[in-house]
Design a protein around this motif. Structure first.
Motif, PDB file in Angstrom:
ATOM      1  N   ARG A  48      46.841  49.345  32.627  1.00 56.49           N
ATOM      2  CA  ARG A  48      45.993  49.630  31.464  1.00 56.49           C
ATOM      3  C   ARG A  48      45.225  50.935  31.582  1.00 56.49           C
ATOM      4  O   ARG A  48      45.229  51.757  30.670  1.00 56.49           O
ATOM      5  CB  ARG A  48      44.946  48.519  31.265  1.00 56.49           C
ATOM      6  CG  ARG A  48      45.392  47.375  30.435  1.00 56.49           C
ATOM      7  CD  ARG A  48      44.671  46.121  30.882  1.00 56.49           C
ATOM      8  NE  ARG A  48      45.171  45.789  32.196  1.00 56.49           N
ATOM      9  CZ  ARG A  48      46.259  45.053  32.400  1.00 56.49           C
ATOM     10  NH1 ARG A  48      46.884  44.532  31.381  1.00 56.49           N
ATOM     11  NH2 ARG A  48      46.713  44.817  33.609  1.00 56.49           N
ATOM     12  N   ARG A  98      41.596  57.373  40.583  1.00 57.98           N
ATOM     13  CA  ARG A  98      41.361  55.999  41.064  1.00 57.98           C
ATOM     14  C   ARG A  98      41.758  55.953  42.531  1.00 57.98           C
ATOM     15  O   ARG A  98      42.847  56.411  42.910  1.00 57.98           O
ATOM     16  CB  ARG A  98      42.213  55.001  40.276  1.00 57.98           C
ATOM     17  CG  ARG A  98      42.247  53.636  40.945  1.00 57.98           C
ATOM     18  CD  ARG A  98      42.957  52.589  40.138  1.00 57.98           C
ATOM     19  NE  ARG A  98      42.176  52.214  38.979  1.00 57.98           N
ATOM     20  CZ  ARG A  98      42.460  51.155  38.212  1.00 57.98           C
ATOM     21  NH1 ARG A  98      43.505  50.401  38.482  1.00 57.98           N
ATOM     22  NH2 ARG A  98      41.706  50.870  37.171  1.00 57.98           N
ATOM     23  N   GLN A 128      35.975  51.444  32.385  1.00 54.41           N
ATOM     24  CA  GLN A 128      36.176  50.031  32.010  1.00 54.41           C
ATOM     25  C   GLN A 128      34.878  49.493  31.417  1.00 54.41           C
ATOM     26  O   GLN A 128      34.879  48.772  30.419  1.00 54.41           O
ATOM     27  CB  GLN A 128      36.572  49.206  33.239  1.00 54.41           C
ATOM     28  CG  GLN A 128      36.702  47.712  32.980  1.00 54.41           C
ATOM     29  CD  GLN A 128      37.921  47.331  32.148  1.00 54.41           C
ATOM     30  OE1 GLN A 128      38.986  47.920  32.302  1.00 54.41           O
ATOM     31  NE2 GLN A 128      37.774  46.365  31.253  1.00 54.41           N
ATOM     32  N   ARG A 158      34.522  46.044  41.040  1.00 51.49           N
ATOM     33  CA  ARG A 158      33.882  47.275  40.557  1.00 51.49           C
ATOM     34  C   ARG A 158      33.515  47.147  39.081  1.00 51.49           C
ATOM     35  O   ARG A 158      32.596  47.792  38.588  1.00 51.49           O
ATOM     36  CB  ARG A 158      34.816  48.465  40.789  1.00 51.49           C
ATOM     37  CG  ARG A 158      36.201  48.309  40.187  1.00 51.49           C
ATOM     38  CD  ARG A 158      37.126  49.360  40.751  1.00 51.49           C
ATOM     39  NE  ARG A 158      38.513  49.205  40.338  1.00 51.49           N
ATOM     40  CZ  ARG A 158      39.533  49.621  41.062  1.00 51.49           C
ATOM     41  NH1 ARG A 158      39.350  50.173  42.237  1.00 51.49           N
ATOM     42  NH2 ARG A 158      40.778  49.498  40.620  1.00 51.49           N
ATOM     43  N   VAL A 159      34.273  46.305  38.356  1.00 47.62           N
ATOM     44  CA  VAL A 159      33.981  46.098  36.930  1.00 47.62           C
ATOM     45  C   VAL A 159      32.603  45.436  36.798  1.00 47.62           C
ATOM     46  O   VAL A 159      31.762  45.858  35.997  1.00 47.62           O
ATOM     47  CB  VAL A 159      35.072  45.206  36.283  1.00 47.62           C
ATOM     48  CG1 VAL A 159      34.746  44.920  34.824  1.00 47.62           C
ATOM     49  CG2 VAL A 159      36.444  45.869  36.416  1.00 47.62           C
ATOM     50  N   ARG A 208      39.173  38.954  37.577  1.00 49.84           N
ATOM     51  CA  ARG A 208      40.324  38.584  38.401  1.00 49.84           C
ATOM     52  C   ARG A 208      39.861  38.360  39.841  1.00 49.84           C
ATOM     53  O   ARG A 208      38.978  39.063  40.336  1.00 49.84           O
ATOM     54  CB  ARG A 208      41.348  39.722  38.369  1.00 49.84           C
ATOM     55  CG  ARG A 208      42.624  39.456  39.131  1.00 49.84           C
ATOM     56  CD  ARG A 208      43.590  40.617  38.937  1.00 49.84           C
ATOM     57  NE  ARG A 208      43.095  41.852  39.531  1.00 49.84           N
ATOM     58  CZ  ARG A 208      43.271  42.219  40.789  1.00 49.84           C
ATOM     59  NH1 ARG A 208      43.943  41.441  41.631  1.00 49.84           N
ATOM     60  NH2 ARG A 208      42.795  43.373  41.236  1.00 49.84           N
ATOM     61  N   GLN A 210      40.131  39.250  43.280  1.00 52.86           N
ATOM     62  CA  GLN A 210      40.663  40.509  43.829  1.00 52.86           C
ATOM     63  C   GLN A 210      41.243  40.263  45.229  1.00 52.86           C
ATOM     64  O   GLN A 210      40.733  40.810  46.220  1.00 52.86           O
ATOM     65  CB  GLN A 210      39.535  41.541  43.912  1.00 52.86           C
ATOM     66  CG  GLN A 210      38.744  41.735  42.628  1.00 52.86           C
ATOM     67  CD  GLN A 210      39.249  42.885  41.803  1.00 52.86           C
ATOM     68  OE1 GLN A 210      39.351  44.005  42.291  1.00 52.86           O
ATOM     69  NE2 GLN A 210      39.584  42.617  40.559  1.00 52.86           N
TER      70      GLN A 210
END
Ligand code: NCD
Length: 306
Positions: A48, A98, A128, A158-159, A208, A210
């Motif tokens: 994404r 990233r 994000q 990190r989100v 999610r 991770q």
């Protein structure tokens, strides 16, 4: 704006300005009337984020320099700094990066073209965060006093780390709901159960698990969904207008029951769509702030003035 490394760099009014610009870009795309090269350096997998950066760049008329880490000189031992300097030397006008390190930006302070953080280890994912904010704003038109629960693997996300800071700055009441072992002890945000989260929240943001960042053996349990995730029964207890977010990729049947991924409350695919517009807005602002783009280089703006 300097390099865009952290959501902390934006004030409340700068965030709102970017969201409003992104909303404008849902109905028209400005076009850049100048040769601009943007290099996307992804050292971690991405679908994404990388693809929406590319769509955003192409909509703006920016030339995309793609980079495939697995066949790059990184495999010969080249450092991140030397990779970034190489793209700068061959004429990239900005970098999107990233990388698995939480602090990769520390070695790139001297790079003299703008850099956008597209994900830094467990620490920050500011674009994000902007798309999550836009998706919340699309539904509620404000942030003040909204109750927002971030549910799941808080420790490695990190989100979550970017969103907690931004949502608090915008006046939302933020809660986290982390399974045992996946809490982040450094956070002061109240930790509630998933059952409390679904009942009190206007926004339930799932994360999610991770697994790739878990150190040692920490397999996802088969009862994760029942204990910590969004089941069909929990969804029924959500507030009338409450929405579901998830940054994706989704582990269907772990964080969320598969049938809820596209239910009426779910904004998961709207988040992805909004990713294109916030990234367009951010790149336009950054390139203008750095003087890479002048107003006369932006075709729609010039036409609008004439
Ligand atoms: C997130 C990421 O990479 O941090 N994905 C994304 O960018 N949409 C979340 C995740 O991988 O779980």
């Amino acid at each position: 704006m300097n390099h865009f490394f952290s959501i902390d760099q934006l004030s409340q009014s700068e965030i709102m300005m970017l969201l409003k610009l992104a909303k404008k870009y849902k109905s028209y795309s400005p076009n850049v009337d100048k040769k601009i090269f943007g290099a996307n350096l992804f050292f971690e997998p991405s679908t994404r984020t990388k693809m929406s950066f590319i769509v955003a760049q192409r909509k703006l008329g920016i030339d995309v320099l793609d980079f495939n880490e697995s066949v790059s000189s990184t495999k010969k031992g080249e450092s991140l700094y030397d990779t970034a300097r190489t793209f700068e030397a061959i004429g990239a006008n900005f970098l999107v990066i990233r990388h698995q390190s939480d602090r990769w930006m520390d070695e790139l302070k001297d790079i003299s073209i703008p850099i956008i953080n597209a994900g830094a280890g467990k620490s920050e994912h500011p674009t994000q965060c902007l798309l999550d904010l836009l998706t919340i704003y699309d539904s509620f038109e404000q942030f003040k006093d909204l109750k927002i629960s971030i549910v799941g693997d808080i420790k490695h996300s990190r989100v979550a780390h970017s969103n907690i800071k931004a949502l608090q700055k915008l006046g939302a009441d933020v809660y986290v709901s982390a399974p045992p072992g996946l809490e982040d002890d450094k956070l002061k945000t109240p930790n509630i159960t998933v059952d409390q989260a679904v009942e009190l929240s206007d926004v339930v943001m799932l994360l999610r698990v991770q697994s790739e960042r878990h150190i040692g053996k920490n397999e996802t349990k088969t009862d994760y969904l029942e204990k910590y995730g969004l089941t069909k029964l929990r969804e029924k207890r959500m507030k009338k207008n409450a929405i579901i977010l998830h940054p994706a990729p989704i582990n269907r049947g772990i964080e969320i029951d598969s049938t809820l991924v596209e239910c009426d409350r779910s904004r998961i695919f709207n988040q992805m769509e909004n990713g294109v517009y916030v990234r367009m807005a951010l790149m336009m602002k950054l390139l203008q702030d750095w003087g890479v783009l002048k107003h006369e280089n932006v075709i729609e703006e010039r036409n609008a003035i004439l």
